[in-house]
Enzyme design. Structure first.
Site: not given
Ligand code: PPE
Length: 311
Positions: A157
């Site tokens: 990330k």
């Molecule tokens: N794919 C991407 C590209 C991504 O950025 C996120 C989180 C996810 C999948 C889901 O990951 P998880 O949160 O671990 O379930 N995206 C973050 C927001 C990005 C932003 O700052 O804008 C988030 O959900 O916190």
């Protein structure tokens, strides 16, 4: 963004307005940073951070993939997160730990730059809009391809990788949609600009495998577990564009987006379906501590332990 009182910055708490960096910071020029997005929810036992350990482990993995050495351990960042939440005193918040190369030398090599670590927290509603949690969003398949595994490690990330997401969501919103869905170079469904994606068809649930240039989403993993515990079959297998159009239901998951239904994709109407709503309810019950079944995912914050903010 709504301001809160304090930000943890390199081991100290500083006022929101004073958490500044120099314009020469390496991370600002080249996107050399890693971050996390985490939510703290109000539960019957007080504020609890959802899957904090897993998020901080992913932060550490992201740093490793960038050859970045974090000056704080996962445990230290966890303690700082708890204290920050206590000090800012919000019942619910989004938490953003962030590590980046700071001010030292420019030039893309990172040598000579300190690794700075900050943690912010602020109130943040649903990423795709609080109303869309029930009514669903309109998504568009992007003309931008998802960054491939040999371009930038998509498992990280990393801040720089989000140019890919930024271009995709910009394109989608300019065209009047809410969110973009990115495909890989080979044409498989990857993820949204900030969410993972799930398809429901004939009662089975499918989500792209981790090898498909996706961020290994913690909400994705949570939803797989919850769905299986509720008796659904979940396949992690490749999806193509037409699988989206012919799906019974599609939903997106993410810390910020939680579980958001996708009601149409490229103007193919799908509506909001019962499986999505059942899983959404189970997820929200879990994060808010209303469900004992998955309560081990909650990291309760002892607010009384938080040191009082300096006068
Ligand atoms: N794919 C991407 C590209 C991504 O950025 C996120 C989180 C996810 C999948 C889901 O990951 P998880 O949160 O671990 O379930 N995206 C973050 C927001 C990005 C932003 O700052 O804008 C988030 O959900 O916190």
């Amino acid at each position: 963004m709504r301001e809160t009182e304090t930000i943890w910055m390199n081991g100290e708490f500083v006022d929101w307005a004073d958490a500044k960096i120099h314009v020469g910071a390496h991370g600002l020029h080249y996107g050399t940073g890693v971050f996390e997005g985490i939510r703290c929810y109000e539960t019957p036992k007080g504020p609890a951070v959802f899957r904090l350990k897993e998020h901080l482990q992913r932060l550490e993995n992201s740093a490793r993939l960038l050859y970045m050495e974090l000056p704080y351990s996962v445990d230290e960042i966890r303690t700082a997160t708890h204290e920050l939440i206590g000090r800012n005193g919000l019942p619910e918040c989004y938490v953003r730990p962030f590590a980046f190369y700071g001010y030292g030398e420019l030039g893309v090599h990172t040598a000579g730059n300190p690794v700075e670590v900050v943690i912010m927290s602020w109130p943040w509603g649903n990423y795709l809009g609080d109303d869309n949690v029930s009514s669903g969003i309109r998504a568009k398949v992007s003309s931008w391809k998802r960054v491939g595994p040999n371009v930038i490690p998509h498992v990280a990330k990393a801040t720089g990788i989000y140019l890919n997401s930024m271009l995709a969501v910009h394109e989608a919103q300019r065209a009047g949609y809410d969110e973009a869905i990115l495909l890989t170079d080979a044409g498989y469904v990857a993820d949204g600009s900030g969410e993972n994606i799930f398809v429901v068809k004939d009662g089975r649930i499918t989500t792209p495998p981790l090898s498909t240039s996706i961020l290994p989403g913690i909400t994705r993993e949570t939803l797989i577990q919850i769905a299986q515990d509720l008796g659904y079959v979940v396949d992690e297998s490749d999806l193509i564009r037409s699988d989206l159009y012919l799906a019974d239901e599609v939903f997106m998951t993410g810390t910020a987006a939680e579980v958001t239904p996708v009601r149409s994709i490229d103007d193919h109407e799908l509506g909001v379906g019962p499986v999505t709503l059942e899983l959404q309810r189970a997820y929200l019950d879990t994060v808010r501590g209303r469900s004992e079944r998955w309560s081990h995912w909650l990291d309760h914050v002892d607010v009384s332990q938080a040191a009082p903010a300096e006068a």
